[in-house]
Scaffold this motif. Structure first.
Motif, PDB file in Angstrom:
ATOM      1  N   GLY A  56       0.793  -1.215   0.000  1.00 41.09           N
ATOM      2  CA  GLY A  56       0.000   0.000   0.000  1.00 41.09           C
ATOM      3  C   GLY A  56       0.828   1.268   0.000  1.00 41.09           C
ATOM      4  N   TYR A  57       2.159   1.148  -0.034  1.00 38.46           N
ATOM      5  CA  TYR A  57       3.017   2.313  -0.016  1.00 38.46           C
ATOM      6  C   TYR A  57       3.156   2.911  -1.413  1.00 38.46           C
ATOM      7  N   ILE A  58       3.342   4.213  -1.441  1.00 37.54           N
ATOM      8  CA  ILE A  58       3.650   4.887  -2.695  1.00 37.54           C
ATOM      9  C   ILE A  58       5.146   4.739  -2.918  1.00 37.54           C
ATOM     10  N   LEU A  59       5.507   4.216  -4.065  1.00 34.65           N
ATOM     11  CA  LEU A  59       6.914   3.966  -4.359  1.00 34.65           C
ATOM     12  C   LEU A  59       7.588   5.233  -4.864  1.00 34.65           C
ATOM     13  N   ARG A  60       8.866   5.371  -4.546  1.00 35.29           N
ATOM     14  CA  ARG A  60       9.657   6.475  -5.071  1.00 35.29           C
ATOM     15  C   ARG A  60       9.938   6.236  -6.540  1.00 35.29           C
ATOM     16  N   PRO A  61      10.274   7.274  -7.275  1.00 36.75           N
ATOM     17  CA  PRO A  61      10.639   7.068  -8.685  1.00 36.75           C
ATOM     18  C   PRO A  61      11.889   6.196  -8.792  1.00 36.75           C
ATOM     19  N   VAL A  62      11.909   5.397  -9.833  1.00 33.77           N
ATOM     20  CA  VAL A  62      13.036   4.488 -10.023  1.00 33.77           C
ATOM     21  C   VAL A  62      14.212   5.247 -10.626  1.00 33.77           C
ATOM     22  N   ASN A  63      15.408   4.867 -10.208  1.00 33.04           N
ATOM     23  CA  ASN A  63      16.621   5.446 -10.750  1.00 33.04           C
ATOM     24  C   ASN A  63      17.034   4.608 -11.960  1.00 33.04           C
ATOM     25  N   PRO A  64      17.128   5.201 -13.155  1.00 33.53           N
ATOM     26  CA  PRO A  64      17.517   4.410 -14.333  1.00 33.53           C
ATOM     27  C   PRO A  64      18.877   3.743 -14.194  1.00 33.53           C
ATOM     28  N   VAL A  65      19.765   4.336 -13.413  1.00 30.81           N
ATOM     29  CA  VAL A  65      21.079   3.725 -13.191  1.00 30.81           C
ATOM     30  C   VAL A  65      20.915   2.383 -12.478  1.00 30.81           C
ATOM     31  N   PHE A  66      19.977   2.316 -11.527  1.00 27.92           N
ATOM     32  CA  PHE A  66      19.733   1.064 -10.820  1.00 27.92           C
ATOM     33  C   PHE A  66      19.163   0.000 -11.765  1.00 27.92           C
TER      34      PHE A  66
ATOM     35  N   ARG B 221      11.015  -8.395  -4.402  1.00 31.82           N
ATOM     36  CA  ARG B 221      11.421  -7.737  -3.156  1.00 31.82           C
ATOM     37  C   ARG B 221      12.759  -7.026  -3.324  1.00 31.82           C
ATOM     38  N   ILE B 222      13.709  -7.664  -3.992  1.00 36.98           N
ATOM     39  CA  ILE B 222      15.050  -7.075  -4.141  1.00 36.98           C
ATOM     40  C   ILE B 222      15.033  -5.884  -5.090  1.00 36.98           C
ATOM     41  N   LEU B 223      14.346  -6.022  -6.227  1.00 42.44           N
ATOM     42  CA  LEU B 223      14.396  -4.958  -7.233  1.00 42.44           C
ATOM     43  C   LEU B 223      13.509  -3.765  -6.896  1.00 42.44           C
ATOM     44  N   LEU B 224      12.519  -3.948  -6.028  1.00 43.93           N
ATOM     45  CA  LEU B 224      11.701  -2.805  -5.597  1.00 43.93           C
ATOM     46  C   LEU B 224      12.200  -2.174  -4.302  1.00 43.93           C
ATOM     47  N   ALA B 225      13.207  -2.767  -3.675  1.00 43.30           N
ATOM     48  CA  ALA B 225      13.693  -2.262  -2.381  1.00 43.30           C
ATOM     49  C   ALA B 225      14.164  -0.807  -2.432  1.00 43.30           C
ATOM     50  N   PRO B 226      14.914  -0.367  -3.452  1.00 41.37           N
ATOM     51  CA  PRO B 226      15.334   1.043  -3.450  1.00 41.37           C
ATOM     52  C   PRO B 226      14.175   2.024  -3.594  1.00 41.37           C
ATOM     53  N   GLN B 227      13.071   1.589  -4.137  1.00 40.31           N
ATOM     54  CA  GLN B 227      11.931   2.486  -4.304  1.00 40.31           C
ATOM     55  C   GLN B 227      11.058   2.528  -3.063  1.00 40.31           C
ATOM     56  N   ARG B 228      11.203   1.577  -2.164  1.00 39.09           N
ATOM     57  CA  ARG B 228      10.363   1.522  -0.970  1.00 39.09           C
ATOM     58  C   ARG B 228      10.876   2.359   0.182  1.00 39.09           C
ATOM     59  N   ARG B 229      12.150   2.727   0.165  1.00 43.90           N
ATOM     60  CA  ARG B 229      12.688   3.468   1.298  1.00 43.90           C
ATOM     61  C   ARG B 229      12.151   4.903   1.299  1.00 43.90           C
ATOM     62  N   PRO B 230      11.869   5.432   2.467  1.00 40.88           N
ATOM     63  CA  PRO B 230      11.352   6.795   2.530  1.00 40.88           C
ATOM     64  C   PRO B 230      12.444   7.821   2.266  1.00 40.88           C
ATOM     65  N   ILE B 231      12.018   8.982   1.776  1.00 48.42           N
ATOM     66  CA  ILE B 231      12.967  10.056   1.507  1.00 48.42           C
ATOM     67  C   ILE B 231      13.523  10.582   2.823  1.00 48.42           C
ATOM     68  N   ASP B 232      12.654  10.920   3.745  1.00 47.98           N
ATOM     69  CA  ASP B 232      13.066  11.309   5.075  1.00 47.98           C
ATOM     70  C   ASP B 232      12.081  10.679   6.065  1.00 47.98           C
ATOM     71  N   VAL B 233      12.593  10.150   7.132  1.00 50.26           N
ATOM     72  CA  VAL B 233      11.759   9.438   8.086  1.00 50.26           C
ATOM     73  C   VAL B 233      11.146  10.436   9.049  1.00 50.26           C
ATOM     74  N   ASP B 234       9.836  10.468   9.099  1.00 45.74           N
ATOM     75  CA  ASP B 234       9.088  11.303  10.029  1.00 45.74           C
ATOM     76  C   ASP B 234       8.055  10.406  10.685  1.00 45.74           C
ATOM     77  N   HIS B 235       8.213  10.149  11.976  1.00 47.50           N
ATOM     78  CA  HIS B 235       7.343   9.196  12.672  1.00 47.50           C
ATOM     79  C   HIS B 235       5.941   9.728  12.906  1.00 47.50           C
ATOM     80  N   THR B 236       5.723  11.026  12.725  1.00 48.91           N
ATOM     81  CA  THR B 236       4.381  11.581  12.896  1.00 48.91           C
ATOM     82  C   THR B 236       3.602  11.599  11.599  1.00 48.91           C
ATOM     83  N   ARG B 237       4.259  11.308  10.470  1.00 47.69           N
ATOM     84  CA  ARG B 237       3.595  11.311   9.168  1.00 47.69           C
ATOM     85  C   ARG B 237       2.935   9.958   8.930  1.00 47.69           C
ATOM     86  N   PRO B 238       1.674   9.941   8.547  1.00 44.90           N
ATOM     87  CA  PRO B 238       0.986   8.659   8.395  1.00 44.90           C
ATOM     88  C   PRO B 238       1.465   7.830   7.202  1.00 44.90           C
ATOM     89  N   LEU B 239       1.983   8.438   6.149  1.00 45.46           N
ATOM     90  CA  LEU B 239       2.420   7.676   4.972  1.00 45.46           C
ATOM     91  C   LEU B 239       3.900   7.522   4.948  1.00 45.46           C
TER      92      LEU B 239
END
Length: 174
Positions: free
Chosen positions: A7-17, A156-174
């Motif tokens: 249910g997470y919104i994925l980050r844009p993929v890096n073409p280099v990856f 799981r391996i190929l989507l892992a770089p897109q799943r990490r958050p840009i900045d971690v904020d524990h008060t943000r719901p998404l």
């Protein structure tokens, strides 16, 4: 893009990856471990994955080029893997909307015929061209089942770089 499993919104993929993962899969295919039925075709798993998730960067042309490289590596009939890789890339792009909406286990089941096509296409062409069946080449079906079993791990391996958050904020719901 939204990951329907979590249910997470994925980050844009890096073409280099994308290109790095394809290069690593090509290197895994070039390892001198033999042409056994239990050795998966890492490159086709990666090509199908990126054609399903990011077909703007990797398309039929790249699949054809990688197929030519595999033909040269295997000393096989030139164009045999190239045609099958390009055909499979086209099918993956055509089935993209249907496959993305499924769970990862269902995706593996839907992709099993595609993996079987890639594994058994060289056998079919050798049979048509020479008139004889190489029975030991039917172990490609085992290879296709192993590739389908590896699909959740590859996802799981190929989507892992897109799943990490840009900045971690524990008060943000998404």
């Amino acid at each position: 893009m939204i990951d329907l499993e979590s249910g997470y919104i994925l980050r844009p993929v890096n073409p280099v990856f994308i290109y790095f993962s394809l290069f690593c899969a090509l290197l895994l295919n070039l390892l001198p471990i033999g042409n056994y039925g239990w050795v998966p075709d890492w490159l086709i798993v990666c090509i199908i994955f990126w054609n399903i998730h990011q077909h703007r960067y990797i398309g039929v042309t790249w699949a054809f080029i990688f197929g030519l490289l595999m033909d040269v590596h295997n000393s096989d009939l030139l164009g045999l893997h190239a045609f099958s890789y390009a055909l499979v890339a086209y099918i993956a792009i055509a089935w993209q909307k249907r496959i993305v909406a499924l769970s990862v286990a269902s995706q593996a089941l839907h992709l099993l015929p595609i993996f079987l096509l890639v594994a058994l296409f060289p056998l079919l062409m050798h049979w048509i061209l020479s008139g004889e069946i190489i029975w030991w080449a039917l172990t490609g079906a085992i290879q296709a089942f192993i590739e389908a079993l590896l699909w959740p791990l590859a996802t799981r391996i190929l989507l892992a770089p897109q799943r990490r958050p840009i900045d971690v904020d524990h008060t943000r719901p998404l």
